[in-house]
Design a protein around this motif. Sequence first.
Motif, PDB file in Angstrom:
ATOM      1  N   GLY A  27       0.802  -1.231   0.000  1.00 37.20           N
ATOM      2  CA  GLY A  27       0.000   0.000   0.000  1.00 37.20           C
ATOM      3  C   GLY A  27       0.827   1.268   0.000  1.00 37.20           C
ATOM      4  N   THR A  28       2.149   1.140   0.101  1.00 37.56           N
ATOM      5  CA  THR A  28       2.997   2.345   0.156  1.00 37.56           C
ATOM      6  C   THR A  28       4.211   2.166  -0.751  1.00 37.56           C
ATOM      7  N   GLY A  29       4.828   3.278  -1.088  1.00 39.19           N
ATOM      8  CA  GLY A  29       6.159   3.333  -1.688  1.00 39.19           C
ATOM      9  C   GLY A  29       6.453   2.308  -2.753  1.00 39.19           C
ATOM     10  N   LEU A  30       7.525   1.561  -2.531  1.00 41.01           N
ATOM     11  CA  LEU A  30       8.009   0.637  -3.551  1.00 41.01           C
ATOM     12  C   LEU A  30       7.079  -0.562  -3.707  1.00 41.01           C
ATOM     13  N   GLY A  31       6.473  -1.003  -2.613  1.00 45.74           N
ATOM     14  CA  GLY A  31       5.531  -2.121  -2.705  1.00 45.74           C
ATOM     15  C   GLY A  31       4.359  -1.755  -3.610  1.00 45.74           C
TER      16      GLY A  31
ATOM     17  N   ALA B 267      -1.308  -6.468   1.245  1.00 45.80           N
ATOM     18  CA  ALA B 267      -1.306  -7.048   2.589  1.00 45.80           C
ATOM     19  C   ALA B 267      -0.394  -6.261   3.527  1.00 45.80           C
ATOM     20  N   SER B 268      -0.999  -5.617   4.531  1.00 44.61           N
ATOM     21  CA  SER B 268      -0.191  -4.952   5.568  1.00 44.61           C
ATOM     22  C   SER B 268      -1.090  -4.647   6.759  1.00 44.61           C
ATOM     23  N   ARG B 269      -0.605  -3.790   7.691  1.00 52.29           N
ATOM     24  CA  ARG B 269      -1.340  -3.609   8.938  1.00 52.29           C
ATOM     25  C   ARG B 269      -2.322  -2.437   8.918  1.00 52.29           C
ATOM     26  N   LYS B 270      -1.927  -1.325   8.327  1.00 47.88           N
ATOM     27  CA  LYS B 270      -2.692  -0.079   8.531  1.00 47.88           C
ATOM     28  C   LYS B 270      -3.772   0.113   7.465  1.00 47.88           C
ATOM     29  N   PRO B 271      -5.024   0.350   7.904  1.00 48.30           N
ATOM     30  CA  PRO B 271      -6.125   0.496   6.944  1.00 48.30           C
ATOM     31  C   PRO B 271      -5.865   1.564   5.890  1.00 48.30           C
ATOM     32  N   GLU B 272      -5.215   2.675   6.277  1.00 42.43           N
ATOM     33  CA  GLU B 272      -5.012   3.752   5.289  1.00 42.43           C
ATOM     34  C   GLU B 272      -4.022   3.323   4.206  1.00 42.43           C
ATOM     35  N   HIS B 273      -3.048   2.498   4.573  1.00 43.26           N
ATOM     36  CA  HIS B 273      -2.111   1.983   3.566  1.00 43.26           C
ATOM     37  C   HIS B 273      -2.810   0.985   2.642  1.00 43.26           C
ATOM     38  N   LEU B 274      -3.616   0.119   3.249  1.00 40.89           N
ATOM     39  CA  LEU B 274      -4.338  -0.878   2.448  1.00 40.89           C
ATOM     40  C   LEU B 274      -5.255  -0.180   1.444  1.00 40.89           C
TER      41      LEU B 274
ATOM     42  N   VAL C 243      -2.799  -7.848   7.675  1.00 31.79           N
ATOM     43  CA  VAL C 243      -1.897  -8.879   8.198  1.00 31.79           C
ATOM     44  C   VAL C 243      -0.655  -8.228   8.806  1.00 31.79           C
ATOM     45  N   ASP C 244      -0.177  -8.856   9.870  1.00 32.15           N
ATOM     46  CA  ASP C 244       1.135  -8.504  10.414  1.00 32.15           C
ATOM     47  C   ASP C 244       2.053  -9.672  10.076  1.00 32.15           C
ATOM     48  N   VAL C 245       3.091  -9.432   9.280  1.00 30.14           N
ATOM     49  CA  VAL C 245       3.909 -10.547   8.781  1.00 30.14           C
ATOM     50  C   VAL C 245       4.753 -11.202   9.877  1.00 30.14           C
ATOM     51  N   ARG C 246       4.728 -10.636  11.086  1.00 24.16           N
ATOM     52  CA  ARG C 246       5.452 -11.278  12.200  1.00 24.16           C
ATOM     53  C   ARG C 246       4.641 -12.411  12.812  1.00 24.16           C
TER      54      ARG C 246
ATOM     55  N   ASN D 257       7.532 -10.423  -1.125  1.00 23.10           N
ATOM     56  CA  ASN D 257       7.884 -10.121   0.266  1.00 23.10           C
ATOM     57  C   ASN D 257       8.588  -8.770   0.315  1.00 23.10           C
ATOM     58  N   ASN D 258       7.785  -7.724   0.500  1.00 23.12           N
ATOM     59  CA  ASN D 258       8.308  -6.356   0.437  1.00 23.12           C
ATOM     60  C   ASN D 258       8.253  -5.635   1.788  1.00 23.12           C
ATOM     61  N   ALA D 259       7.393  -6.104   2.700  1.00 24.99           N
ATOM     62  CA  ALA D 259       7.200  -5.387   3.971  1.00 24.99           C
ATOM     63  C   ALA D 259       8.526  -5.260   4.717  1.00 24.99           C
TER      64      ALA D 259
ATOM     65  N   ALA E 188      19.388  -8.450   8.509  1.00 24.22           N
ATOM     66  CA  ALA E 188      18.141  -9.119   8.108  1.00 24.22           C
ATOM     67  C   ALA E 188      18.071  -9.258   6.586  1.00 24.22           C
ATOM     68  N   LYS E 189      18.464  -8.208   5.869  1.00 27.51           N
ATOM     69  CA  LYS E 189      18.424  -8.264   4.399  1.00 27.51           C
ATOM     70  C   LYS E 189      19.464  -9.267   3.868  1.00 27.51           C
ATOM     71  N   ALA E 190      20.612  -9.352   4.535  1.00 28.90           N
ATOM     72  CA  ALA E 190      21.601 -10.369   4.136  1.00 28.90           C
ATOM     73  C   ALA E 190      20.993 -11.750   4.306  1.00 28.90           C
TER      74      ALA E 190
ATOM     75  N   PRO F 171      16.868  -2.953  -4.399  1.00 30.42           N
ATOM     76  CA  PRO F 171      16.722  -1.604  -4.964  1.00 30.42           C
ATOM     77  C   PRO F 171      17.827  -0.685  -4.451  1.00 30.42           C
ATOM     78  N   GLY F 172      18.211   0.257  -5.291  1.00 29.37           N
ATOM     79  CA  GLY F 172      19.104   1.322  -4.830  1.00 29.37           C
ATOM     80  C   GLY F 172      18.273   2.447  -4.238  1.00 29.37           C
ATOM     81  N   LEU F 173      18.615   3.673  -4.619  1.00 29.29           N
ATOM     82  CA  LEU F 173      17.940   4.843  -4.057  1.00 29.29           C
ATOM     83  C   LEU F 173      16.680   5.148  -4.871  1.00 29.29           C
ATOM     84  N   PHE F 174      15.528   4.863  -4.275  1.00 30.79           N
ATOM     85  CA  PHE F 174      14.234   5.119  -4.928  1.00 30.79           C
ATOM     86  C   PHE F 174      13.375   5.964  -3.987  1.00 30.79           C
ATOM     87  N   PRO F 175      13.599   7.278  -3.966  1.00 31.77           N
ATOM     88  CA  PRO F 175      12.781   8.105  -3.073  1.00 31.77           C
ATOM     89  C   PRO F 175      11.311   8.061  -3.506  1.00 31.77           C
ATOM     90  N   HIS F 176      10.419   8.176  -2.533  1.00 36.31           N
ATOM     91  CA  HIS F 176       8.986   8.210  -2.848  1.00 36.31           C
ATOM     92  C   HIS F 176       8.257   8.996  -1.777  1.00 36.31           C
ATOM     93  N   ASP F 177       7.029   9.379  -2.072  1.00 35.79           N
ATOM     94  CA  ASP F 177       6.285  10.292  -1.197  1.00 35.79           C
ATOM     95  C   ASP F 177       5.910   9.668   0.141  1.00 35.79           C
TER      96      ASP F 177
HETATM   97  P1  NAP Z   1       7.795   1.835   3.231  1.00 39.03           P
HETATM   98  O1  NAP Z   1       7.053   2.822   2.393  1.00 39.03           O
HETATM   99  O2  NAP Z   1       8.156   2.195   4.633  1.00 39.03           O
HETATM  100  O3  NAP Z   1       6.915   0.512   3.223  1.00 39.03           O
HETATM  101  C1  NAP Z   1       7.023  -0.494   4.155  1.00 39.03           C
HETATM  102  C2  NAP Z   1       5.724  -1.277   4.061  1.00 39.03           C
HETATM  103  O4  NAP Z   1       5.815  -2.422   4.888  1.00 39.03           O
HETATM  104  C3  NAP Z   1       4.507  -0.466   4.502  1.00 39.03           C
HETATM  105  O5  NAP Z   1       3.519  -0.551   3.498  1.00 39.03           O
HETATM  106  C4  NAP Z   1       4.045  -1.156   5.773  1.00 39.03           C
HETATM  107  O6  NAP Z   1       2.609  -1.169   5.839  1.00 39.03           O
HETATM  108  C5  NAP Z   1       4.585  -2.566   5.576  1.00 39.03           C
HETATM  109  N1  NAP Z   1       4.852  -3.209   6.856  1.00 39.03           N
HETATM  110  C6  NAP Z   1       5.718  -2.784   7.826  1.00 39.03           C
HETATM  111  N2  NAP Z   1       5.677  -3.628   8.867  1.00 39.03           N
HETATM  112  C7  NAP Z   1       4.772  -4.607   8.556  1.00 39.03           C
HETATM  113  C8  NAP Z   1       4.293  -5.748   9.237  1.00 39.03           C
HETATM  114  N3  NAP Z   1       4.746  -6.067  10.452  1.00 39.03           N
HETATM  115  N4  NAP Z   1       3.386  -6.522   8.618  1.00 39.03           N
HETATM  116  C9  NAP Z   1       2.918  -6.214   7.386  1.00 39.03           C
HETATM  117  N5  NAP Z   1       3.338  -5.132   6.693  1.00 39.03           N
HETATM  118  C10 NAP Z   1       4.247  -4.341   7.274  1.00 39.03           C
HETATM  119  O7  NAP Z   1       9.145   1.344   2.553  1.00 39.03           O
HETATM  120  P2  NAP Z   1       9.662   1.420   1.030  1.00 39.03           P
HETATM  121  O8  NAP Z   1      10.656   2.503   0.921  1.00 39.03           O
HETATM  122  O9  NAP Z   1       8.507   1.373   0.103  1.00 39.03           O
HETATM  123  O10 NAP Z   1      10.468   0.069   0.947  1.00 39.03           O
HETATM  124  C11 NAP Z   1       9.884  -1.110   0.431  1.00 39.03           C
HETATM  125  C12 NAP Z   1      10.920  -2.210   0.426  1.00 39.03           C
HETATM  126  O11 NAP Z   1      12.059  -1.825  -0.347  1.00 39.03           O
HETATM  127  C13 NAP Z   1      11.465  -2.569   1.807  1.00 39.03           C
HETATM  128  O12 NAP Z   1      11.712  -3.959   1.870  1.00 39.03           O
HETATM  129  C14 NAP Z   1      12.757  -1.786   1.880  1.00 39.03           C
HETATM  130  O13 NAP Z   1      13.672  -2.338   2.797  1.00 39.03           O
HETATM  131  C15 NAP Z   1      13.236  -1.913   0.441  1.00 39.03           C
HETATM  132  N6  NAP Z   1      14.186  -0.873   0.007  1.00 39.03           N
HETATM  133  C16 NAP Z   1      13.760   0.409  -0.198  1.00 39.03           C
HETATM  134  C17 NAP Z   1      14.645   1.358  -0.689  1.00 39.03           C
HETATM  135  C18 NAP Z   1      14.196   2.766  -1.021  1.00 39.03           C
HETATM  136  O14 NAP Z   1      14.966   3.547  -1.612  1.00 39.03           O
HETATM  137  N7  NAP Z   1      12.963   3.162  -0.721  1.00 39.03           N
HETATM  138  C19 NAP Z   1      15.978   1.009  -0.915  1.00 39.03           C
HETATM  139  C20 NAP Z   1      16.387  -0.297  -0.660  1.00 39.03           C
HETATM  140  C21 NAP Z   1      15.473  -1.234  -0.212  1.00 39.03           C
HETATM  141  P3  NAP Z   1       1.791  -1.032   7.236  1.00 39.03           P
HETATM  142  O15 NAP Z   1       2.399   0.090   7.969  1.00 39.03           O
HETATM  143  O16 NAP Z   1       0.400  -0.785   6.752  1.00 39.03           O
HETATM  144  O17 NAP Z   1       1.917  -2.366   7.919  1.00 39.03           O
END
Ligand code: NAP
Length: 290
Positions: free
Chosen positions: A30-34, A51-58, A77-80, A104-106, A174-176, A201-207
Motif C-alpha cells: 500500500g505504500t512506496g516501492l511495494g 497485505a499490511s497492517r494499517k487500513p489507510e495503507h491498504l 496482516v502482520d507478517v510477524r 515479500n516487500n514489507a 536481516a536483508k543479508a 533496490p538502490g535509491l528510490f525516493p517516494h512520497d
Molecule cells: P515503506 O514505504 O516504509 O513501506 C514499508 C511497508 O511495509 C509499509 O507498506 C508497511 O505497511 C509494511 N509493513 C511494515 N511492517 C509490517 C508488518 N509487520 N506486517 C505487514 N506489513 C508491514 O518502505 P519502502 O521505501 O517502500 O520500501 C519497500 C521495500 O524496499 C522494503 O523492503 C525496503 O527495505 C526496500 N528498500 C527500499 C529502498 C528505497 O529507496 N525506498 C531502498 C532499498 C530497499 P503497514 O504500515 O500498513 O503495515
Amino acid sequence: MAYPEPLPLGSAIFPASVLAGSVALVTGGGTGLGKAMATELARSGAAIAVASRKPEHLAAGVAAIEALGARAIAVAVDVRDPDAISAAFDEVEARLGPVDILLNNAAGNFPQPAEDMSPRGWRAVTDIVLDGTFFCSTEFARRRIALGGGGCILNIAATYSWTGGPGTAHSAAAKAGVVNMTQSLAVEWAPHGIRVNGIAPGLFPHDDMPAHMRPVPETADDRDRTVPAGRVGRLQELGWAAAFMCSPFASYISGHTLVVDGANWLRRGLRMPEFVSVRDQFGLGATADD
Ligand code: NAP
C-alpha cells in the motif's frame, strides 16, 4: 551525463495477458516501492492482494490498482504473526483464488548506531524483514506444493545485504539473511516448480517515505549527484524489474537477487574521502552517554 530518463510511468512492460489469471500477494503493497511494484504486476494482468497492517495503507494500495482498472483486495496482516499470515492466505484464496506470486516487500527500518540499539529495536526490524519473509514464504510454498506446485516468490533485499552499512546493523543483517534464504529456498523448492528470487533496490525516493528515512541531501538535484547514474531510480524502473522477475520470461531464473541501483553500490573512489564515523554522521556525541 546522467542515465536517460526511462519510459514514462504508466508504460507497461508486458501486455495484460502475460500475468492474466495470476494472483499476487504483495506485503507492504500500500505504500512506496511495494505499491509501485504491485501496480506493475497489475498492469501485466495479475490480481493483487495488498497485505499490511494499517487500513489507510491498504486503502491507498487498492485505490492505486483499481485506478488502472485492475482487480485488488486489501488483506490486513502482520507478517510477524504466522497465524495471521495463514488467515490472510485463506482470505485471498476465498476472494481471488490461490496466490501464485508472493512479493515479500514489507519492512521496517530506523537508522541508529549499533551501540544505541535496544534488543526491542533490533527485533522490531529483524522480525519483520527476516522472520516475516520466512513465514510468508513457507505459508506460500506449503499451499503451492499442496496444489501441485508452481508459482514464484520475489523478496525485496537491499544492496547493504552484501556490504553491511553503518547505522543499519539490524536491517543489513536481516536483508543479508533474506538474500541467503532466497538461495536456499530456490534450491529446496525448484522440484516443486517454485522460483525464488530477489531484487535489491538502490535509491528510490517516494512520497510515502517517513522523515527519518528520507535520503540526504534533501533536494532532488543534489541527491541525483550522489549516484553514478546521475539520477535516483524512478519507481517504474523497479516495477518493471519486479514484473519481469515474476513473469514467464524469467522462467529459468531462480535464486538470483537482481540489483537495480544505477551501479551505486559498486563505486569506490581512487582517493578515499575522509572517514566520518556513524555517530558523527548522525550528529551524536562520541559515546551514547555524551
Ligand atoms: P515503506 O514505504 O516504509 O513501506 C514499508 C511497508 O511495509 C509499509 O507498506 C508497511 O505497511 C509494511 N509493513 C511494515 N511492517 C509490517 C508488518 N509487520 N506486517 C505487514 N506489513 C508491514 O518502505 P519502502 O521505501 O517502500 O520500501 C519497500 C521495500 O524496499 C522494503 O523492503 C525496503 O527495505 C526496500 N528498500 C527500499 C529502498 C528505497 O529507496 N525506498 C531502498 C532499498 C530497499 P503497514 O504500515 O500498513 O503495515
